[in-house]
Design an enzyme around this catalytic site. Structure first.
Site, mmCIF file in Angstrom:
data_model
loop_
_atom_site.group_PDB
_atom_site.id
_atom_site.type_symbol
_atom_site.label_atom_id
_atom_site.label_comp_id
_atom_site.label_asym_id
_atom_site.label_seq_id
_atom_site.Cartn_x
_atom_site.Cartn_y
_atom_site.Cartn_z
ATOM 1 N N ASN A 95 10.426 -2.490 -2.510
ATOM 2 C CA ASN A 95 10.134 -1.443 -1.528
ATOM 3 C C ASN A 95 9.193 -0.371 -2.051
ATOM 4 O OD1 ASN A 95 10.844 0.831 0.563
ATOM 5 N ND2 ASN A 95 11.612 1.584 -1.395
ATOM 6 N N SER A 146 2.614 -3.696 4.508
ATOM 7 C CA SER A 146 2.244 -2.610 5.416
ATOM 8 C C SER A 146 1.239 -3.161 6.415
ATOM 9 C CB SER A 146 1.627 -1.448 4.638
ATOM 10 O OG SER A 146 0.948 -0.550 5.497
ATOM 11 N N TYR A 159 -4.626 0.651 -1.783
ATOM 12 C CA TYR A 159 -3.315 0.445 -1.158
ATOM 13 C C TYR A 159 -3.389 -0.680 -0.132
ATOM 14 C CZ TYR A 159 0.871 1.514 1.639
ATOM 15 O OH TYR A 159 2.057 1.440 2.338
ATOM 16 N N THR A 161 -5.575 -3.089 -0.025
ATOM 17 C CA THR A 161 -5.800 -4.317 -0.777
ATOM 18 C C THR A 161 -4.498 -4.843 -1.364
ATOM 19 O OG1 THR A 161 -8.063 -3.659 -1.322
ATOM 20 C CG2 THR A 161 -7.033 -5.302 -2.754
#
Length: 255
Positions: A95, A146, A159, A161
């Site tokens: 996470n 995401s 991020y 990528t």
């Protein structure tokens, strides 16, 4: 937030969560404890107060293992400690992440390395150790990705990528680990309004624009991530692996 379902097979499960003491991770720790699971989590910041809160709420104490998950040997050691306390890990929840804003022009090689270590490398090596513990017994890995890369969002290219990489990692490991009865799925949240997001990134204009893109006109909270994660961790999703499930209020649609 009262959860809508009970996943009976998670009772007594050994669950390890990265970043399980704050934000979405704290909600997940709470959610798994409510199912009767034994939870261990790693985090950099002191989570003693949260641990006490969970003990008072559930009558069981999550195992907090403080440290930086980008230290691969330390990460592996905390997962071994989790197994010593609760038995071999049945469920890994990757996470923890960092969506520090940045642009292409300002990015240095050192910042690139740090972002990849946090957002992708740690995921890989947590999967490696979890697979070792799950070998021949089966288990579930849930990697938090995401929708940022699906939307082609600007403002944090490393991020985005990394999250594309997490989906690729998930699909590859699902194929590799499937014969060992280890399922690997990804969960792709939309914009979840944690306290960090509200403090650092959210603006009234940005929130309104994002809500306009959602089919469901309600902001997402950390608690909205609990039930989907429990589903992917439990035998309720026993026929699912290699999937990336968006939980975003309907920003990204497929099919």
């Amino acid at each position: 937030m009262e959860q809508p379902a009970t996943f009976h097979d998670l009772e007594g499960a050994s669950v390890y969560i990265t970043g399980g003491g704050s934000g979405v991770g704290a909600a997940l720790t709470d959610g798994f404890l409510a199912q009767g699971a034994n939870v261990a989590f790693i985090g950099r910041s002191d989570a003693s107060a949260f641990v006490e809160e969970m003990r008072d709420k559930h009558g069981r104490t999550p195992l907090f293992l403080q440290g930086d998950m980008t230290d691969t040997e330390l990460l592996r050691a905390t997962m071994v400690k989790a197994a010593e306390a609760h038995g071999p890990i049945n469920v890994l929840i990757n996470n923890a992440a960092n969506d520090q804003r940045h642009t292409l022009g300002e990015t240095t090689p050192e910042f690139w390395d740090w972002m990849i270590e946090v957002n992708l490398k740690a995921y890989f090596f947590a999967c490696q150790e979890a697979a070792r513990q799950m070998r021949d017994k089966g288990g579930a890995i849930v990697n938090f990705s995401s929708i940022s890369y699906m939307m082609g969002n600007a403002g944090y290219p490393i991020y985005a990528t990394s999250n594309a990489g997490i989906t690729g990692l998930t699909r590859s490991l699902a194929r590799e680990l499937g014969p060992q009865r280890i399922r690997v799925n990804a969960l792709a949240p939309g914009w979840v309004l944690t306290q960090k997001q509200m403090d650092k990134w959210a603006t009234p204009e940005g929130l309104a624009a994002h809500l306009e893109r959602q089919c469901l006109k309600e902001y997402l909270t950390p608690e909205d991530m609990i039930a989907p994660t429990l589903f992917l961790a439990s035998n309720a999703s026993r026929a699912m692996t290699g999937q990336c499930m968006a939980v975003d209020g309907g920003v990204v649609v497929s099919g």
